[in-house]
Design an enzyme around this catalytic site. Structure first.
Site, PDB file in Angstrom:
ATOM      1  N   TYR A  35       2.978   9.973  -0.717  1.00 56.95           N
ATOM      2  CA  TYR A  35       4.080   9.397   0.060  1.00 56.95           C
ATOM      3  C   TYR A  35       5.434   9.605  -0.621  1.00 56.95           C
ATOM      4  O   TYR A  35       6.472   9.379  -0.002  1.00 56.95           O
ATOM      5  CB  TYR A  35       3.886   7.890   0.271  1.00 56.95           C
ATOM      6  CG  TYR A  35       2.667   7.475   1.057  1.00 56.95           C
ATOM      7  CD1 TYR A  35       1.855   8.394   1.719  1.00 56.95           C
ATOM      8  CD2 TYR A  35       2.314   6.128   1.137  1.00 56.95           C
ATOM      9  CE1 TYR A  35       0.732   7.990   2.424  1.00 56.95           C
ATOM     10  CE2 TYR A  35       1.196   5.714   1.848  1.00 56.95           C
ATOM     11  CZ  TYR A  35       0.401   6.646   2.484  1.00 56.95           C
ATOM     12  OH  TYR A  35      -0.703   6.229   3.183  1.00 56.95           O
ATOM     13  N   LYS A  59      -3.059   5.840  -3.912  1.00 52.11           N
ATOM     14  CA  LYS A  59      -4.113   6.795  -3.583  1.00 52.11           C
ATOM     15  C   LYS A  59      -3.893   8.120  -4.299  1.00 52.11           C
ATOM     16  O   LYS A  59      -2.740   8.570  -4.461  1.00 52.11           O
ATOM     17  CB  LYS A  59      -4.140   7.050  -2.072  1.00 52.11           C
ATOM     18  CG  LYS A  59      -4.164   5.790  -1.229  1.00 52.11           C
ATOM     19  CD  LYS A  59      -4.067   6.120   0.247  1.00 52.11           C
ATOM     20  CE  LYS A  59      -3.725   4.889   1.062  1.00 52.11           C
ATOM     21  NZ  LYS A  59      -2.303   4.482   0.910  1.00 52.11           N
ATOM     22  N   HIS A  95      -7.676   9.765  -1.293  1.00 50.56           N
ATOM     23  CA  HIS A  95      -6.918   9.764  -0.041  1.00 50.56           C
ATOM     24  C   HIS A  95      -7.653  10.428   1.125  1.00 50.56           C
ATOM     25  O   HIS A  95      -7.470  10.038   2.284  1.00 50.56           O
ATOM     26  CB  HIS A  95      -5.574  10.468  -0.260  1.00 50.56           C
ATOM     27  CG  HIS A  95      -4.498  10.009   0.656  1.00 50.56           C
ATOM     28  ND1 HIS A  95      -3.177   9.947   0.293  1.00 50.56           N
ATOM     29  CD2 HIS A  95      -4.533   9.570   1.945  1.00 50.56           C
ATOM     30  CE1 HIS A  95      -2.449   9.502   1.312  1.00 50.56           C
ATOM     31  NE2 HIS A  95      -3.255   9.272   2.322  1.00 50.56           N
ATOM     32  N   ASP A 117       0.832  -1.199   0.000  1.00 52.62           N
ATOM     33  CA  ASP A 117       0.000   0.000   0.000  1.00 52.62           C
ATOM     34  C   ASP A 117       0.870   1.254   0.000  1.00 52.62           C
ATOM     35  O   ASP A 117       1.656   1.467   0.910  1.00 52.62           O
ATOM     36  CB  ASP A 117      -0.903   0.007   1.236  1.00 52.62           C
ATOM     37  CG  ASP A 117      -1.802   1.229   1.289  1.00 52.62           C
ATOM     38  OD1 ASP A 117      -2.981   1.113   0.915  1.00 52.62           O
ATOM     39  OD2 ASP A 117      -1.316   2.308   1.705  1.00 52.62           O
TER      40      ASP A 117
END
Length: 301
Positions: A54, A79, A112, A49
């Site tokens: 990120y 996401k 998200h 994930d």
């Protein structure tokens, strides 16, 4: 002694199977992410994930390619960040995720955050990922950090019921009403911060145990089974039908976290861990997240 057995799966509302346990890479430094994902895959993980925000999708993709595991055996989630909400922006954002991952499709694609202050753009973004689902570029779609109210609003205005809602969930914040809502609507619950590390930063009581894996209720169960407290908490998620994605870049922790399929908790033990709920969120309030408070943008070039 650790296991390399691949975790069992849970069937989503569109028939797609998702592993019940995976590796999260939130806050994993890019320079450490590839090795962590390679280690996880070697240990039997098949669910990875990540997210556009990120900044480590490229490293996740590199690890998948280096693993030698057939792509069809992997379950990859990413996401869309809120800077890419809106229909056209979401299509561009989705393509950016695919380029960074180096994949032709993703197994699960999530919005998200709900961004309730501009929910029209959230709805438009979801309409865009519905299109990605229909084209087969995403095998399943869903959301992250949505409340019951957000989900009801979304489902009234879109066609596809989210397959997953990924939310903060751990023994100190069990989200029982939201999980009940999910069950009624066929939405799978997925836990980020499943071990409760996020709660350390916002305790309900300054004098309370700050970390769920240090709570006497959990440590006593761990002693009984000869397991670590983290393994007990992850087993609690599995017993509750919750998908868990613990994050780590440490090889020992990665191996430990997947070694949870050789024992079961009793109903009383599950209930005892349930009783640790404080009702207090450790992470940021999704109601407050928007592009003004969180101006981060994702480069999709």
């Amino acid at each position: 002694m650790t296991t390399t057995t691949t975790p069992p799966t849970l069937t989503l509302n569109n028939g797609v199977a998702i592993p019940v346990l995976g590796l999260g890479v939130f806050q994993s430094p890019p320079e450490e992410t590839t090795a962590a994902v390679e280690t996880a895959i070697a240990d039997g993980y098949r669910l990875i994930d990540t997210a556009a925000s990120y900044d480590n999708e490229r490293e996740v993709g590199a690890a998948i390619r280096a693993s030698g595991i057939d792509r069809t055996e992997m379950f990859i989630t990413t996401k869309l960040w809120i800077s890419d909400y809106g229909y056209d922006n979401a299509l561009v954002g989705f393509d950016g995720c695919m380029r960074r991952l180096g994949l032709d499709y993703v197994d699960l694609f999530l919005l998200h955050q709900p961004v309730p202050t501009d929910f029209d753009r959230t709805i438009a973004a979801y309409a865009a990922i519905e299109e990605m689902l229909s084209e087969g570029r995403a095998r399943a779609i869903g959301v992250s950090n949505f409340s019951e109210r957000h989900l009801e609003n979304l489902m009234q205005r879109t066609e596809v019921v989210p397959a997953v809602n990924q939310v903060e969930l751990h023994p100190f914040f069990t989200q029982q009403p939201l999980r009940a809502f999910h069950r009624r609507h066929g939405i799978a619950t997925e836990a980020w911060s499943p071990l409760g590390g996020i709660h350390v930063y916002r305790p309900a009581d300054p004098n309370a145990v700050l970390n769920a894996i240090e709570h006497p209720t959990v440590t006593s169960i761990a002693t009984k089974y000869g397991k670590t407290s983290a393994q007990v908490v992850l087993r609690w998620h599995i017993e509750r039908g919750v998908i868990a994605i613990p994050k780590s870049v440490k090889s020992r922790r990665i191996a430990e976290n997947i070694d949870v399929f050789g024992f079961e908790l009793t109903a009383d033990e599950v209930a005892a861990i349930d009783a640790l709920d404080t009702g207090v969120r450790g992470g940021p309030d999704p109601e407050a997240i928007n592009t003004t408070m969180y101006p981060k943008t994702v480069k999709n070039d």
